[in-house]
Design an enzyme around this catalytic site. Structure first.
Site, PDB file in Angstrom:
ATOM      1  N   TRP A  81       0.866  -1.179   0.000  1.00 16.59           N
ATOM      2  CA  TRP A  81       0.000   0.000   0.000  1.00 16.59           C
ATOM      3  C   TRP A  81       0.904   1.230   0.000  1.00 16.59           C
ATOM      4  CZ3 TRP A  81      -1.943   2.609   4.915  1.00 16.59           C
ATOM      5  CH2 TRP A  81      -2.903   3.582   4.620  1.00 16.59           C
ATOM      6  N   ASP A  87       0.008  -5.491   9.608  1.00 15.88           N
ATOM      7  CA  ASP A  87      -1.052  -4.555   9.247  1.00 15.88           C
ATOM      8  C   ASP A  87      -2.251  -5.401   8.823  1.00 15.88           C
ATOM      9  OD1 ASP A  87      -2.664  -2.508   8.486  1.00 15.88           O
ATOM     10  OD2 ASP A  87      -1.359  -1.718   6.922  1.00 15.88           O
ATOM     11  N   LYS A 124     -13.008  -1.582   6.437  1.00 15.98           N
ATOM     12  CA  LYS A 124     -13.511  -2.500   5.420  1.00 15.98           C
ATOM     13  C   LYS A 124     -14.476  -3.530   5.998  1.00 15.98           C
ATOM     14  CE  LYS A 124     -10.551  -0.766   2.342  1.00 15.98           C
ATOM     15  NZ  LYS A 124      -9.672   0.055   3.173  1.00 15.98           N
TER      16      LYS A 124
END
Length: 369
Positions: free
Chosen positions: A101, A182, A218
């Site tokens: 990311w 993460d 999410k």
């Protein structure tokens, strides 16, 4: 067709608010005043978050040896980890996967950490560069930090197998490398929160003291609420208290205290067995729709007459598909077909629907002939 957005959409390409979230909102409405949370956040939220990450049977959670605070979603948790690392391990390097990311680089760079890269994705196979990754771990300086995606690697959707996670854990243990996970997609990747946390559980079983960033953007659809958790396993409850105090000292001048409403929603859902079960079902529904879109896209591509291999579309997991298309091919999709995605060929599968998947496959075939 917008295939760039990193947010879930239903099969009508519309944003979704989960039913369990609406029910939690109705339960908490008017139940508390709008006072500031403490710097470490909502205590109930933190407890439920770390149980979700480390497991209901986690000894570390039970004995209080995990330091944890509420954060501004996963981005905030990563930033606190970066600042914590810079303050207490100033000479250590942070190893970040290629690719990752994009914001990961800015987070650790802005915190003043020295960054290194390690191999992760192999373009030739559109899969994991496992040998390259292990070699980079073997060559890393002892005491280095490794940023690992717990599940649904962004942007590639390529995750190690359980056995590969075990091998990685053994190498990192021997080399005394610190794993920081993460975890932005727990439950959202496979539809199973336990399965998606397998990597963390493996490392903990092997004796690692891991760090973790969690996000509920999410998997609960709480994008704008900015709700996350930052945790570090410690050697004892006493050490955890000291570490948590330092976490708060870093957070205090940065944003003072975290948001109230979203944390109350998560706490209400995870703290109620009925709502929690409902959430498990709803997050599985979201994950299953994305998995189904992958299957439909692969089938349509293979039926289009394409001579290319498209098995990676279904072998990858999570919201994003790393298609293997070049920047020029992505440009052609935009100009000739009005299909938009990031130029590295990453497709947000959440933006694909049963009514558009055929047009997408046809356009992809056209630009990749």
């Amino acid at each position: 067709m917008n295939l760039g957005v990193g947010a879930y959409r239903d099969d009508n390409a519309k944003p979704v608010v989960l039913d369990c979230v609406r029910e939690a909102e109705s339960r908490i409405a008017g139940k508390s005043v709008m006072e500031y949370l403490p710097t470490n956040g909502n205590a109930g939220f933190i407890k439920h978050s770390i149980l979700l990450a480390y497991g209901d049977d986690s000894v570390a959670v039970a004995d209080g040896s995990i330091a944890a605070i509420q954060t501004l979603s996963g981005t905030g948790a990563c930033r606190l980890m970066a600042d914590f690392m810079h303050r207490f391990a100033p000479t250590a390097k942070v190893y970040i996967p290629v690719p990752t990311w994009s914001n990961h680089h800015q987070i650790w760079q802005d915190a003043g950490c020295e960054e290194r890269l390690f191999r992760y994705y192999k373009a030739e196979t559109r899969g994991l560069d496992f040998d390259g990754m292990l070699e980079d771990m073997e060559n890393a300086e002892e005491g280095s930090f490794f940023l690992l995606h717990a599940c649904a690697h962004n942007p590639t959707g390529v995750d190690p197998s359980v056995e590969q996670w075990r091998q990685m854990s053994q190498v990192m243990k021997r080399k005394q490398l610190f794993p920081f996970f993460d975890m932005a997609y727990q439950g959202f990747a496979s539809g199973d929160c336990e399965r998606d946390a397998a990597a963390i559980r493996i490392f903990v079983e092997d004796g690692h003291k891991v760090g973790c960033s969690q996000s509920f953007a999410k998997n609960m659809g709480l994008y704008g609420q900015r709700i996350g958790c930052f945790s570090i396993m410690c050697a004892s409850p006493e050490e955890a208290q000291r570490v948590e105090s330092q976490m708060k000292l870093i957070a205090r001048p940065m944003y003072s205290n975290p948001p109230l409403h979203g944390a109350a929603i998560v706490s209400a859902i995870l703290g109620d067995p009925v709502l929690k079960k409902q959430w498990f079902g709803e997050v599985k529904t979201m994950a299953d729709r994305i998995i189904d879109m992958r299957a439909q896209l692969r089938l349509a591509l293979e039926k289009s007459g394409s001579v290319l291999k498209w098995n990676h579309v279904t072998e990858q997991i999570g919201m994003f598909c790393f298609s293997g298309m070049t920047g020029e091919q992505v440009d052609a999709l935009r100009v000739d077909h009005h299909i938009y995605m990031t130029r590295n060929g990453r497709i947000s599968m959440a933006g694909v629907t049963s009514s558009t998947v055929g047009r997408l496959a046809s356009a992809m075939h056209e630009v990749t002939k």
